[in-house]
Motif scaffolding. Structure first.
Motif, short mmCIF file in Angstrom:
data_model
loop_
_atom_site.label_atom_id
_atom_site.label_comp_id
_atom_site.label_asym_id
_atom_site.label_seq_id
_atom_site.Cartn_x
_atom_site.Cartn_y
_atom_site.Cartn_z
N MET A 175 0.87 -1.17 0.00
CA MET A 175 0.00 0.00 0.00
C MET A 175 0.92 1.23 0.00
O MET A 175 1.65 1.48 0.97
N ASN A 176 0.89 1.96 -1.09
CA ASN A 176 1.76 3.11 -1.26
C ASN A 176 0.94 4.40 -1.08
O ASN A 176 0.03 4.67 -1.86
N ASP A 177 1.28 5.17 -0.03
CA ASP A 177 0.57 6.42 0.20
C ASP A 177 1.57 7.57 0.36
O ASP A 177 2.75 7.42 0.07
N SER A 178 1.08 8.71 0.83
CA SER A 178 1.94 9.90 0.93
C SER A 178 3.10 9.72 1.91
O SER A 178 4.12 10.39 1.79
N SER A 179 2.96 8.81 2.85
CA SER A 179 4.03 8.57 3.83
C SER A 179 5.06 7.56 3.33
O SER A 179 6.08 7.35 3.98
N GLY A 180 4.79 6.92 2.19
CA GLY A 180 5.72 5.95 1.64
C GLY A 180 5.08 4.57 1.52
O GLY A 180 3.93 4.36 1.90
N PRO A 181 5.83 3.60 0.99
CA PRO A 181 5.28 2.25 0.81
C PRO A 181 5.18 1.49 2.12
O PRO A 181 6.06 1.59 2.98
N MET A 182 4.11 0.74 2.27
CA MET A 182 3.90 -0.11 3.44
C MET A 182 3.57 -1.53 2.97
O MET A 182 2.80 -1.70 2.03
N LEU A 183 4.14 -2.50 3.63
CA LEU A 183 3.93 -3.90 3.26
C LEU A 183 2.81 -4.48 4.12
O LEU A 183 2.77 -4.28 5.35
N ARG A 184 1.91 -5.22 3.48
CA ARG A 184 0.81 -5.84 4.19
C ARG A 184 0.77 -7.34 3.88
O ARG A 184 1.17 -7.77 2.79
N PHE A 185 0.29 -8.10 4.87
CA PHE A 185 0.21 -9.56 4.76
C PHE A 185 -1.25 -9.99 4.88
O PHE A 185 -2.00 -9.50 5.73
N ALA A 186 -1.65 -10.91 4.00
CA ALA A 186 -3.04 -11.38 4.02
C ALA A 186 -3.09 -12.90 3.87
O ALA A 186 -2.29 -13.49 3.13
#
Length: 289
Positions: A175-186
């Protein structure tokens, strides 16, 4: 005629008389005569002043130059002594060079720290994942990307990952937003019976990792599905790197009464690796176009 032998005036012949100042004086004509001591006091300076230049000793000009040189040397020495007294301790010129060099090195080090990538700890954890700018562009173009028109966030997932929660799945996405890329696990579990999952254990080549995320549940058309979607803490990134490169990975879902073991497929592992490559590329500042 010597003065000490005078007894009569040489002008008139009258007897001379010595006054209070010990001078010989003629009481008749008033002529004065100096005694030997008085004559010496008066005439001696007169004789020194009457010495002609030609009779004086020649002047030595080299002496003047020597005096001037001596004054210059003394001034230089004095200045050096003052500077030495003002210096802290016994600091020498060579020591000052060493100090200046150290200060410059510190400045360079501080500059390097400022320019250091803020994601360095995460990049270190991703050291086992290889990526370059060209490979990143290819993966980025092939990835599934979905932009949220309200927030501007961009979801970047592998094309093989499920789009709905009622399908079995084990994957990660970005998930890439204004604060930078974030990794998510599902992870998604679909079956005919509930497990009420409260824990899952991932085994990668014999190494176990336990997770206790919060699972959501739903059902429909005779099936049930339980799923979780969580952000990945930095400390769990090495686990994902291990899963991506392992020869064998299995997953155990544990519920209130029962558990279920499922296999993580090679296709799912490959998708996890691609997402890790994309994630690392984004942290490195690579562009997809």
């Amino acid at each position: 005629m010597e003065l000490e032998n005078l007894s009569k005036c040489t002008n008139c012949g009258a007897p001379l008389v010595q006054d209070a100042a010990k001078k010989l004086k003629c009481p008749y004509c008033g002529s004065d005569y100096l005694t030997p001591s008085a004559e010496q006091e008066i005439t001696a300076p007169t004789r020194r002043q009457d010495i002609s230049v030609s009779q004086a000793e020649p002047q030595n000009n080299n002496g003047g130059y020597f005096v001037a040189l001596l004054v210059v040397v003394m001034v230089i020495i004095g200045g050096a002594l003052i500077a030495n007294n003002n210096a802290p301790g016994d600091v020498k010129y060579a020591d000052s060079l060493v100090t200046d060099t150290t200060r410059n090195d510190t400045t360079v080090a501080e500059s390097s720290k400022k320019e250091e990538n803020p994601y360095k700890p995460i990049l270190d954890a991703l050291s086992g994942i290889q990526i370059d700018s060209q490979t990143f562009k290819k993966l980025y173009r092939k990835a599934y990307r979905k932009a949220d028109k309200f927030t501007g966030n961009i979801e970047i997932a592998d094309q093989s990952s499920p789009r709905y929660v009622n399908i079995n799945g084990f994957y990660i996405y970005i998930m890439n937003d204004s604060s930078g890329p974030m990794l998510r696990f599902a992870t998604q579990y679909v079956s005919n019976d509930w497990l009420f999952i409260n824990e899952m254990i991932i085994n990668a080549d014999g190494e176990n990792s336990t997770l206790t995320p919060e699972f959501k549940r739903d059902s429909g058309d005779g099936s049930i599905w339980e799923w979780c979607d969580m952000s990945v803490p930095d400390e769990n990134i090495p686990m994902l790197v291990k899963i991506a490169g392992a020869k064998k990975v299995s997953l155990r879902y544990s519920g209130d009464k029962y558990y279920q073991v499922v296999k993580v497929t090679a296709k799912q592992q490959a998708a996890i690796k691609r997402e890790l490559q994309l994630y690392k590329g984004l942290l490195l500042g690579y562009k997809g176009h």
